[in-house]
Scaffold this active site. Structure first.
Site, PDB file in Angstrom:
ATOM      1  N   ASP A   1       0.858  -1.179   0.000  1.00 11.42           N
ATOM      2  CA  ASP A   1       0.000   0.000   0.000  1.00 11.42           C
ATOM      3  C   ASP A   1       0.899   1.236   0.000  1.00 11.42           C
ATOM      4  O   ASP A   1       2.109   1.149   0.233  1.00 11.42           O
ATOM      5  CB  ASP A   1      -0.942  -0.030   1.212  1.00 11.42           C
ATOM      6  CG  ASP A   1      -2.202   0.779   0.952  1.00 11.42           C
ATOM      7  OD1 ASP A   1      -2.182   1.646   0.070  1.00 11.42           O
ATOM      8  OD2 ASP A   1      -3.216   0.548   1.644  1.00 11.42           O
TER       9      ASP A   1
ATOM     10  N   GLU B   1      -9.951   7.387   3.861  1.00  9.11           N
ATOM     11  CA  GLU B   1      -8.998   6.976   4.899  1.00  9.11           C
ATOM     12  C   GLU B   1      -8.747   8.084   5.904  1.00  9.11           C
ATOM     13  O   GLU B   1      -8.613   9.232   5.529  1.00  9.11           O
ATOM     14  CB  GLU B   1      -7.641   6.694   4.253  1.00  9.11           C
ATOM     15  CG  GLU B   1      -7.642   5.688   3.181  1.00  9.11           C
ATOM     16  CD  GLU B   1      -6.278   5.690   2.491  1.00  9.11           C
ATOM     17  OE1 GLU B   1      -5.328   5.196   3.104  1.00  9.11           O
ATOM     18  OE2 GLU B   1      -6.186   6.175   1.354  1.00  9.11           O
TER      19      GLU B   1
END
Ligand code: BGC
Ligand code: BGC
Length: 845
Positions: A346, A542
């Site tokens: 990620d 996020e």
């Protein structure tokens, strides 16, 4: 050390891990670290490598990658690898982001892949761009990757993007409901069709890899990424995994996937939905059995369906970051679960391993990461990784394994073939057929929670008042991961093919002989037959979406005020609630005759009208079929409420959902949230005429203050008047940790009106425990006299003025040295960075 005694049979397993957990660097947000800024370890040996989590592979389900390995292709890979230099091999392991990489960079850094992160635009665009621009970008990068020049092996690039609810980063693409809504639809075949459409739109723009599906099983709904998961139930997630993968990639088992398909990425491996407190990128403290059973549920079916990539997760498991966990990435995923594709990292996720930084992390590759997502760190990471392969820190065999896996995916995708029949077919992006699938999905995702007095369906010929600004807000109905990372800053014009909920209602009412009149604040002149009020959460993704309690609009019940006003006027009220998760909305439920959980329904608002509006007799045309895939809380402190728990006591259970003809008989619900949101409130300071707990005001000597009307509310503002002597006004309250908010580009939004221009100096400060320097606000407050306006002051400006955003002492301090008059009607921290400024007019970072 023995902190985890409640682990039962897993204690032994974790005894070793605990030692490693202590070494975990305070989980600082490394995402904003630029290359070079963070200090790289001198050598890999000096890196602090965390203890591995020992795992018991036999406790995990088995799986087998279907169709990824065939002898002929493996032979081609061997041949190709023989021609590749070590530099080219290492390059395959690195992925750079469009925000920093240019096609010509591939000549000196031969990366294997590029990505477009949430707010990253195609070449030549600052942000939001149409499909054609993406096609051109794909071609420009390919041209350099495939050019013939000396000492260069032509290898096509993988190009990845977050097509997580349709190809949502592209202007004009169809935007599907986020996964939370698809879970409610309980329809794997629908998920497959959605993924097929997504694959076609991605392929049409020249992109060959979607970072989807998210197979998280969110257990604490305060997590801001709850909406990216289909359900809190591992079974439901597992039942969707293969459908989502097959929709994107096509039927498993073919040597080369069919045209119009792209690679998928099952994410985030593993335990993203289980972090303590629902904190993004946090620590998941569950037993190995639960890690496998709950969080791992979707992976075996995804792997069996041939998923080509798996994305490592930011979270830790008992303090060990997944990007560095060899047991989980290698022994479990590639061993027990037989995964033959590759593991991608990620966004700078490798840099969070203790001892690593985004530009240097041999440990991640050694643990089993095959490709590092190195958005801005690719150049240095490439150089460091190459050196570490040369000096043996990373074994060559590990590199060769990773390269083989990556090339396998490239062959399987047909990237070496010259034909690309879908590339450039921008006519397919947002096509009528695709939008019909989204409209169907929206209709199927709606869950009817309350329906009394026959409020729904609405009769075709009725006169409907559509209230709530959200009814006509594309940004709110599409949510995060849409055209921008957090889904903020989007306007109607960014969705040329879409329809707002209001537009859908207007079209449907007009067709049935009725009417739909819009009023954002719910006011009307002719009494309507019924009001449909659309309200809910602002877009987020996020980090920014993490909450401390599940109360909706704590401290500022603006939507409730609209519902109550309509109810008091005797108008039947239908609430349409837009949210990324179940929330505590008891007051709003009490004030509604019908209540629909509509999640984040996407670009086809017409799907809402299809279900809400019946025929001329008020019979459903399309009935409600949605059922809750997340349990709905009775109180705002039921954060981690999940079906199957002991003492499970929801307001609406998992699987609940009424049909249109079904009436509910909900008693008046308690309006006690069960937890005082003000204890956690660090974002809302003044709203609707009052300071919001735990904040209050301190008026320095000589500042007169009074309540006055704001632009839209009686007594909605506080008026401050400096008589002439220097004095300070401050909002006071508990110290605030604002470093994360600062890194995430948030700002302080103040709605105010200058009543009397400052005669002397005036400054604004956000003092910390380390400093209280104010920023000159005289130009700001000398303009727009007498006008109500909102200014967004970037936290980064304040961070520049004073160190210590970890301990902000006051969110707003205004000091004037002479006469000055200002009225304030709202002050809060907001996430949308669009249009932020510094109080003194200096540039925002
Ligand atoms: C997210 C991933 C996403 C990636 C690329 C990360 O921050 O966690 O889900 O695929 O960025 O945008
Ligand atoms: C996201 C990216 C985004 C970036 C912005 C990352 O966490 O995954 O998609 O563009 O942050 O800083």
């Amino acid at each position: 050390m023995k902190r985890f005694i409640a682990l039962g049979d897993s204690v032994a397993v974790f005894a070793l891990v605990v030692a490693g957990a202590g070494l975990l660097a305070a989980c600082s947000d490394q995402k904003t670290a630029t290359p070079g800024e963070a200090k790289a370890p001198e050598s890999a040996e000096s890196a602090t490598i965390p203890a591995e989590s020992p795992v018991n592979p036999a406790a995990w389900p088995e799986a087998r990658s279907k169709g990824l390995i065939d002898a002929a292709t493996e032979a081609k890979i061997t041949e190709l690898m023989a021609a590749m230099s070590l530099e080219e091999k290492v390059g395959q392991l690195i992925q750079g982001d469009l925000s920093t990489i240019r096609p010509e960079d591939l000549r000196d850094v031969p990366v294997g892949s590029i990505l477009a992160g949430g707010s990253s635009a195609p070449l030549g665009y600052p942000d939001r761009a149409p499909a054609e621009a993406w096609v051109e970008t794909a071609k420009a990068f390919r041209a350099v990757a495939m050019e013939s020049r000396d000492g260069h092996t032509a290898i096509p690039l993988l190009f990845g993007i977050d097509a997580v609810h349709g190809h949502g980063n592209v202007v004009g693409a169809v935007v599907f409901p986020h996964n939370v809504g698809l879970g409610a639809a309980n329809d794997p075949d629908l998920v497959k069709r959605i993924s097929e459409v997504t694959a076609i739109e991605v392929a049409a723009t020249g992109i060959n890899w979607a970072f989807a599906p998210t197979l998280a099983v969110p257990q604490d709904d305060r997590w801001g990424r709850t909406y990216e998961g289909y359900s809190e139930s591992p079974d439901l997630v597992a039942s969707y995994a293969a459908a989502a993968v097959e929709g994107l990639q096509g039927k498993a088992g073919e040597i080369r996937i069919q045209d119009g398909h792209v690679a998928g990425s099952a994410k985030h491996f593993l335990g993203d939905g289980g972090t303590e407190g629902g904190i993004d990128q946090g620590d998941t403290k569950v037993s190995e059995a639960d890690l496998a059973r709950i969080h791992g549920a979707g992976y075996p079916p995804a792997i069996d369906a041939g998923v080509m990539t798996v994305m490592a997760s930011y979270n830790s498991w008992y303090g060990v970051k997944m990007h560095g966990n060899r047991s989980v990435l290698t022994d479990i995923l590639k061993g027990r679960m037989g995964f033959d594709g590759f593991v991608v990292g990620d966004w700078n996720g490798h840099g969070q391993i203790p001892g690593c930084v985004p530009t240097n992390c041999p440990h991640a590759f050694n643990a089993g990461l095959d490709m590092a997502m190195a958005p801005d760190s690719w150049r240095e990471l490439y150089a460091n990784t190459l050196a570490q392969v040369k000096d043996g820190t990373i074994p060559l065999a590990r590199v060769e394994d990773a390269v083989r896996r990556i090339l396998r995916v490239k062959f399987h995708l047909g990237l070496f073939d010259p034909a690309r029949p879908f590339e450039g077919r921008t006519d397919l992006v947002g096509s009528a057929a695709h939008r019909a699938v989204a409209r169907e999905a929206t209709a199927k995702s709606l869950v009817l929670l309350k329906n009394e007095g026959g409020a729904l369906p609405v009769k075709a010929g009725a006169n409907v008042l559509v209230a709530g600004a959200a009814a006509n807000d594309m940004g709110q109905q599409t949510g995060g991961w849409t055209l921008s990372w957090q889904g903020d800053g989007n306007s109607r014009a960014d969705f040329p093919n879409g329809q707002t909920i209001l537009e859908g209602l207007q079209q449907t009412m007009a067709a049935g002989g009725g009417s739909a009149t819009f009023s954002a604040d719910g006011s009307f002149t002719d009494k309507p037959d019924v009001a449909i009020v659309v309200f809910g959460e602002q877009p987020y993704a996020e980090m920014r979406g993490d909450l401390r309690t599940l109360e909706f609009e704590p401290g500022d019940k603006a939507s409730l005020a609209i519902l109550k006003k309509l109810k008091a006027a005797g108008v039947p009220v239908v609430s349409v609630f837009l949210s990324g998760r179940p929330m505590w909305v008891n007051p709003e439920l009490n004030a509604s005759d019908a209540f629909v959980a509509a999640w984040l329904p996407g670009s086809e608002g017409g799907g809402v009208a299809d279900v809400l509006i019946g025929d001329k007799d008020g019979k459903a045309r399309t009935d409600f079929t949605g059922k809750l895939s997340y349990s709905w809380p009775k109180s705002a402190d039921q954060f981690a409420l999940n079906v199957g728990q002991e003492g499970y006591d929801p307001l609406f259970a998992f699987g609940y959902g009424l049909k249109a003809g079904e009436a509910s008989s909900l008693p008046m619900l308690s309006e006690e949230p069960g937890i005082d949101a003000s204890d956690f409130n660090r974002t809302l300071f003044f709203a609707r005429g009052a300071f919001v707990k735990p904040y209050s005001a301190s008026y320095g000597e000589g500042i007169a203050h009074a309540h006055i009307d704001s632009a839209n509310m009686q007594e909605g503002a506080v008026k401050l008047e400096w008589g002439g002597a220097p004095a300070t006004f401050a909002i006071t309250g508990p110290e605030m940790e604002m470093s994360r908010e600062t890194n995430a580009d948030m700002s302080l939004a103040v709605t105010y009106r200058v009543d009397a221009a400052p005669e002397g100096e005036v400054s604004i400060a956000m003092p910390t425990t380390l400093g209280d320097t104010g920023l000159d606000a005289k130009p700001l407050f000398s303009a727009n006299i007498g006008e109500w306006r909102t200014v967004k002051l970037s936290l980064s400006c304040f961070a520049r003025a004073n160190p210590g955003m970890q301990q902000v002492a006051s969110p707003l301090v205004i000091t004037a040295s002479g006469a000055f008059g200002i009225s304030i009607s709202d002050a809060r921290i907001v996430t949308d960075p669009e249009g932020t400024v510094c109080p003194d007019g200096s540039a925002v970072d």
